[in-house]
Design a protein around this motif. Structure first.
Motif, mmCIF file in Angstrom:
data_model
loop_
_atom_site.group_PDB
_atom_site.id
_atom_site.type_symbol
_atom_site.label_atom_id
_atom_site.label_comp_id
_atom_site.label_asym_id
_atom_site.label_seq_id
_atom_site.Cartn_x
_atom_site.Cartn_y
_atom_site.Cartn_z
ATOM 1 N N LYS A 10 -11.407 -33.956 -5.701
ATOM 2 C CA LYS A 10 -11.453 -34.883 -4.566
ATOM 3 C C LYS A 10 -12.888 -35.084 -4.082
ATOM 4 C CE LYS A 10 -8.849 -35.935 -0.441
ATOM 5 N NZ LYS A 10 -7.743 -35.532 0.420
ATOM 6 N N LYS A 11 -13.637 -33.992 -3.966
ATOM 7 C CA LYS A 11 -15.034 -34.071 -3.506
ATOM 8 C C LYS A 11 -15.894 -34.939 -4.430
ATOM 9 C CE LYS A 11 -16.793 -30.034 -1.160
ATOM 10 N NZ LYS A 11 -17.753 -30.238 -0.331
ATOM 11 N N LEU A 12 -15.638 -34.852 -5.730
ATOM 12 C CA LEU A 12 -16.464 -35.541 -6.719
ATOM 13 C C LEU A 12 -15.848 -36.863 -7.185
ATOM 14 C CD1 LEU A 12 -17.591 -32.491 -8.892
ATOM 15 C CD2 LEU A 12 -18.866 -33.664 -7.091
ATOM 16 N N ASP A 13 -14.713 -37.209 -6.622
ATOM 17 C CA ASP A 13 -13.999 -38.427 -7.019
ATOM 18 C C ASP A 13 -13.716 -38.423 -8.523
ATOM 19 O OD1 ASP A 13 -12.677 -40.809 -6.487
ATOM 20 O OD2 ASP A 13 -14.461 -42.041 -6.824
ATOM 21 N N LEU A 14 -13.236 -37.286 -8.994
ATOM 22 C CA LEU A 14 -12.825 -37.110 -10.383
ATOM 23 C C LEU A 14 -11.353 -36.717 -10.389
ATOM 24 C CD1 LEU A 14 -15.769 -34.893 -11.723
ATOM 25 C CD2 LEU A 14 -15.355 -37.289 -12.278
ATOM 26 N N THR A 15 -10.754 -36.751 -11.550
ATOM 27 C CA THR A 15 -9.386 -36.247 -11.660
ATOM 28 C C THR A 15 -9.435 -34.774 -12.049
ATOM 29 O OG1 THR A 15 -9.180 -36.795 -14.002
ATOM 30 C CG2 THR A 15 -8.558 -38.524 -12.407
ATOM 31 N N VAL A 16 -8.363 -34.073 -11.737
ATOM 32 C CA VAL A 16 -8.229 -32.684 -12.173
ATOM 33 C C VAL A 16 -8.276 -32.642 -13.692
ATOM 34 C CG1 VAL A 16 -6.616 -30.727 -12.253
ATOM 35 C CG2 VAL A 16 -7.008 -31.929 -10.091
ATOM 36 N N TYR A 17 -7.645 -33.634 -14.325
ATOM 37 C CA TYR A 17 -7.652 -33.716 -15.784
ATOM 38 C C TYR A 17 -9.085 -33.761 -16.319
ATOM 39 C CZ TYR A 17 -7.183 -35.533 -20.486
ATOM 40 O OH TYR A 17 -7.299 -35.702 -21.845
ATOM 41 N N THR A 18 -9.952 -34.555 -15.682
ATOM 42 C CA THR A 18 -11.353 -34.659 -16.123
ATOM 43 C C THR A 18 -12.048 -33.311 -16.023
ATOM 44 O OG1 THR A 18 -11.477 -36.989 -15.511
ATOM 45 C CG2 THR A 18 -13.572 -35.800 -15.690
ATOM 46 N N LEU A 19 -11.838 -32.617 -14.927
ATOM 47 C CA LEU A 19 -12.463 -31.301 -14.766
ATOM 48 C C LEU A 19 -11.943 -30.318 -15.811
ATOM 49 C CD1 LEU A 19 -12.545 -31.047 -10.879
ATOM 50 C CD2 LEU A 19 -14.507 -31.267 -12.424
ATOM 51 N N ARG A 20 -10.671 -30.374 -16.101
ATOM 52 C CA ARG A 20 -10.123 -29.493 -17.146
ATOM 53 C C ARG A 20 -10.704 -29.857 -18.509
ATOM 54 N NH1 ARG A 20 -4.350 -29.658 -14.409
ATOM 55 N NH2 ARG A 20 -4.579 -27.806 -13.110
ATOM 56 N N TYR A 21 -10.890 -31.147 -18.744
ATOM 57 C CA TYR A 21 -11.518 -31.605 -19.993
ATOM 58 C C TYR A 21 -12.948 -31.065 -20.087
ATOM 59 C CZ TYR A 21 -13.861 -34.717 -23.270
ATOM 60 O OH TYR A 21 -14.628 -35.221 -24.291
ATOM 61 N N TYR A 22 -13.704 -31.185 -19.009
ATOM 62 C CA TYR A 22 -15.072 -30.649 -18.993
ATOM 63 C C TYR A 22 -15.046 -29.156 -19.335
ATOM 64 C CZ TYR A 22 -17.048 -34.799 -16.590
ATOM 65 O OH TYR A 22 -17.473 -36.050 -16.251
ATOM 66 N N ASP A 23 -14.090 -28.453 -18.771
ATOM 67 C CA ASP A 23 -13.988 -27.016 -19.019
ATOM 68 C C ASP A 23 -13.681 -26.748 -20.491
ATOM 69 O OD1 ASP A 23 -14.064 -24.337 -18.274
ATOM 70 O OD2 ASP A 23 -11.940 -24.290 -17.739
ATOM 71 N N ARG A 24 -12.727 -27.475 -21.059
ATOM 72 C CA ARG A 24 -12.382 -27.305 -22.487
ATOM 73 C C ARG A 24 -13.569 -27.611 -23.384
ATOM 74 N NH1 ARG A 24 -7.873 -30.058 -21.056
ATOM 75 N NH2 ARG A 24 -8.545 -31.959 -22.084
ATOM 76 N N GLU A 25 -14.393 -28.572 -22.972
ATOM 77 C CA GLU A 25 -15.560 -28.957 -23.776
ATOM 78 C C GLU A 25 -16.749 -28.016 -23.577
ATOM 79 O OE1 GLU A 25 -15.891 -31.399 -26.140
ATOM 80 O OE2 GLU A 25 -13.721 -31.532 -25.918
ATOM 81 N N GLY A 26 -16.595 -27.019 -22.726
ATOM 82 C CA GLY A 26 -17.655 -26.037 -22.517
ATOM 83 C C GLY A 26 -18.717 -26.477 -21.529
#
Length: 136
Positions: A10-26
């Motif tokens: 919410k703070k970054l105007d991103l989706t939770v899915y995007t953050l999880r994707y970033y995490d999976r991508e390292g």
């Protein structure tokens, strides 16, 4: 203070899915997790994610962002690489801005074209040069 993935999204105007994707991508090796695997974001993590967003907005590939994150982890020995990377990003953004400025000039021209045609009630006033209203 720590934040949940939903709060960060919410703070970054991103989706939770995007953050999880970033995490999976390292892209988020700095984010701590609880023993149950829940991500705990600190303010510094959010600041770093803002840098990742910035780099993504310049068109930087995920692979290159991963390199940047690795360089940050390595410390001062990579200052030169990080500086050069941002100088390259700067040049890329300047080129994008120049292209967008050209695009804006065309749009401004067409806005003026249609404003004068609307004012005259016809675009016949523009058919002086080559008779093609699309290129005028």
């Amino acid at each position: 203070m720590t934040y949940s993935i939903g709060e960060v999204a919410k703070k970054l105007d991103l989706t939770v899915y995007t953050l999880r994707y970033y995490d999976r991508e390292g892209l988020m090796p700095f984010v701590e997790r609880t023993s149950s695997g829940t991500r705990l974001f600190k303010e510094s993590d959010i600041d770093f994610l803002k840098i990742i967003q910035c780099l993504k907005a310049t068109g930087m590939p995920i692979k290159d962002i991963k390199d940047f994150i690795a360089w940050c982890s390595e410390g001062d020995s990579t200052l030169k690489q990080r500086h050069e990377m941002f100088m390259e990003r700067r040049a890329s953004v300047e080129a994008q801005i120049a292209e967008l400025q050209k695009t804006m000039e065309v749009i401004d021209h067409k806005c003026a074209y249609y404003e004068s045609a609307l004012s005259a009630g016809t675009e016949e006033i523009h058919k002086v040069n080559n008779g093609n209203p699309i290129t005028n």
